[in-house]
Scaffold this active site. Structure first.
Site, mmCIF file in Angstrom:
data_model
loop_
_atom_site.group_PDB
_atom_site.id
_atom_site.type_symbol
_atom_site.label_atom_id
_atom_site.label_comp_id
_atom_site.label_asym_id
_atom_site.label_seq_id
_atom_site.Cartn_x
_atom_site.Cartn_y
_atom_site.Cartn_z
ATOM 1 N N ARG A 46 0.827 -1.240 0.163
ATOM 2 C CA ARG A 46 0.077 0.205 0.061
ATOM 3 C C ARG A 46 1.100 1.376 -0.123
ATOM 4 N NH1 ARG A 46 -1.804 1.378 4.660
ATOM 5 N NH2 ARG A 46 -2.629 -0.441 5.102
ATOM 6 N N TYR A 98 -15.976 17.065 -16.116
ATOM 7 C CA TYR A 98 -16.261 15.531 -16.083
ATOM 8 C C TYR A 98 -17.510 15.175 -15.228
ATOM 9 C CZ TYR A 98 -15.974 10.687 -15.724
ATOM 10 O OH TYR A 98 -15.867 9.304 -15.685
ATOM 11 N N ASP A 172 -6.797 19.100 -14.274
ATOM 12 C CA ASP A 172 -7.082 17.623 -15.014
ATOM 13 C C ASP A 172 -6.480 17.687 -16.510
ATOM 14 O OD1 ASP A 172 -8.461 15.500 -16.229
ATOM 15 O OD2 ASP A 172 -10.120 15.539 -15.124
ATOM 16 N N LYS A 197 -7.546 6.709 -19.807
ATOM 17 C CA LYS A 197 -7.725 7.160 -21.049
ATOM 18 C C LYS A 197 -6.346 7.167 -21.796
ATOM 19 C CE LYS A 197 -11.668 8.039 -18.929
ATOM 20 N NZ LYS A 197 -11.999 9.094 -18.481
HETATM 21 C C1 PLP Z 1 -12.635 9.576 -17.262
HETATM 22 C C2 PLP Z 1 -12.340 10.915 -16.749
HETATM 23 C C3 PLP Z 1 -12.235 11.064 -15.130
HETATM 24 C C4 PLP Z 1 -12.189 9.909 -14.023
HETATM 25 O O1 PLP Z 1 -11.381 8.866 -14.166
HETATM 26 P P1 PLP Z 1 -11.623 7.397 -13.760
HETATM 27 O O2 PLP Z 1 -10.622 6.571 -14.340
HETATM 28 O O3 PLP Z 1 -12.745 6.819 -14.669
HETATM 29 O O4 PLP Z 1 -12.094 7.296 -12.453
HETATM 30 C C5 PLP Z 1 -11.643 12.463 -14.579
HETATM 31 N N1 PLP Z 1 -11.608 13.248 -15.687
HETATM 32 C C6 PLP Z 1 -11.772 13.154 -16.956
HETATM 33 C C7 PLP Z 1 -11.535 14.342 -17.687
HETATM 34 C C8 PLP Z 1 -12.193 11.892 -17.598
HETATM 35 O O5 PLP Z 1 -12.344 11.940 -18.569
#
Ligand code: PLP
Length: 382
Positions: A46, A98, A172, A197
């Site tokens: 962890r 998001y 982000d 992604k």
């Molecule tokens: C998918 C996404 C998230 C969340 O991420 P997860 O891996 O699904 O928890 C946050 N911000 C953006 C821009 C995203 O496309």
């Protein structure tokens, strides 16, 4: 090292025992100690795991940070940032973020006493005007999801820090990736990724990442990661690291295909509007040109026919594009924000910012562009 070398070698070393070029998947929870407390830097997975360390070093390298942290999901990474704050603290955030981030802000952290103020972040003054003595964090997404608005990271960071240097700016960077924009270089404090992604890039894992370059902030985030425990596992860390090694070549093709699809759609008689920051007509094109090296593979558009039926007909009939949640993989995907990614945003909020039934979001993959255009053409003309 240049970026295209960093994705492959950044922060990496060959494994010492065998010379293994790729880090082994250290599928272990614990590590032998010679005497209580006498271990080789790893005590319990962890806290740290060598496969995760290899990935975290790669993350720090490609984003020009000093410390990377890999989490069980993108949302777990955002959760860790919010845990830096205390009840009463205020977060200023975009109004086009998001859906899952919005859900966490409104349905979870508001309950624990954090305040959230939503503004249109493509105008810097909207943010600076909203700053109060309680403001502790600016949360930016750029390009925004799904409307592809651009926030000026450099301008926002410097304006916010001029008012109060202690306010953290977090970005982000999921849509752009460091191939296109590097927020720490532009004055931000924290970069967050849904590594699910583009970083992973193959739609085969769920993962989140944070990158910072401040030692104190890194210490606090590592404590949160360790104390809460929403870590990325060794197998997923291996997959994400493998994904990062081809990030630059994938992104290059995503950008080429994205541009071609945007140009095809903008001339199509059934299309009312295309949201793509690469267009000179895009309201934030100049900022996009300044802070991004190219414009990415995300394209949203609205059909002239505003009915849900028309949007569904298109979405049900593509053959190369798959209708699915998520984005950033090698395969092209379609998405209906109203019913899918942004379903957790109340209707009146959605309509206020323009997320209507006729809005469709495309994640353009790296297939042959002729097949992608042909597929869009046939589904639009049904
Ligand atoms: C998918 C996404 C998230 C969340 O991420 P997860 O891996 O699904 O928890 C946050 N911000 C953006 C821009 C995203 O496309």
């Amino acid at each position: 090292m240049k970026f295209n070398t960093k994705t492959i070698h950044g922060g990496q070393k060959h494994e010492e025992a065998t010379g293994s070029v790729m880090p082994p998947i250290f599928q272990t929870s614990t590590y032998a100690q010679a005497s209580p407390g006498a271990h080789k830097g790893y005590a319990y997975s962890r806290g740290s795991n060598p496969t995760r360390t290899a990935l975290e070093n790669a993350l720090a390298s490609i984003e020009n940070g000093t410390h990377g942290f890999a989490f069980a999901s993108g949302l777990a990474a955002i959760d860790a940032i919010l845990r830096l704050l205390q009840p009463g603290d205020e977060v200023i955030t975009g109004d086009d973020i998001y859906g899952g981030t919005y859900r966490m802000f409104t349905q979870l952290f508001q309950k624990y006493g954090l305040q959230f103020t939503y503004v249109d972040t493509d105008v810097v003054a909207n943010i600076t005007d909203a700053i109060s003595e309680n403001t502790k964090l600016i949360w930016l997404e750029t390009p925004t999801n799904p409307l592809m608005k651009i926030a000026d990271i450099e301008e926002i960071s410097s304006s916010v820090k001029a008012i109060n240097p202690d306010i953290l700016v977090a970005v982000d960077n999921t849509f752009a990736t460091p191939y296109l924009q590097r927020p720490l270089d532009l004055g931000a404090d924290i970069i967050m990724h849904s590594a699910t992604k583009y970083l992973g890039g193959h739609s085969d894992l769920i993962m989140g990442a944070l990158i910072v370059k401040d030692a104190q902030l890194a210490k606090e985030l590592h404590f949160i990661q360790f104390a809460v425990g929403a870590i990325a596992g060794p197998m997923d860390s291996f997959l994400a690291l493998r994904g990062i090694k081809t990030l630059h070549v994938r992104m290059q093709r995503h950008c080429e295909n994205g541009k071609a699809v945007a140009n095809f759609l903008v001339d199509h008689p059934k299309v009312a509007h295309v949201y793509f920051p690469g267009f000179e007509s895009h309201p934030n094109h100049e900022v996009a040109k300044k802070q991004m090296d190219d414009f990415g593979g995300m394209v949203s558009f609205k059909l002239k026919d505003e009915s849900k039926i028309a949007a569904f007909k298109f979405l049900e009939n593509t053959k190369v594009f798959t209708l699915a949640e998520s984005l950033g993989g090698v395969e092209s995907l379609t998405n209906h924000p109203v019913s899918m990614s942004h379903a957790s945003i109340p209707e009146e909020e959605r309509l206020k910012i323009g997320i209507t039934d006729s809005l469709i979001r495309l994640s353009i993959g790296i297939e042959d562009i002729d097949d992608l255009i042909k597929d869009l053409e046939q589904a639009l003309n049904l």
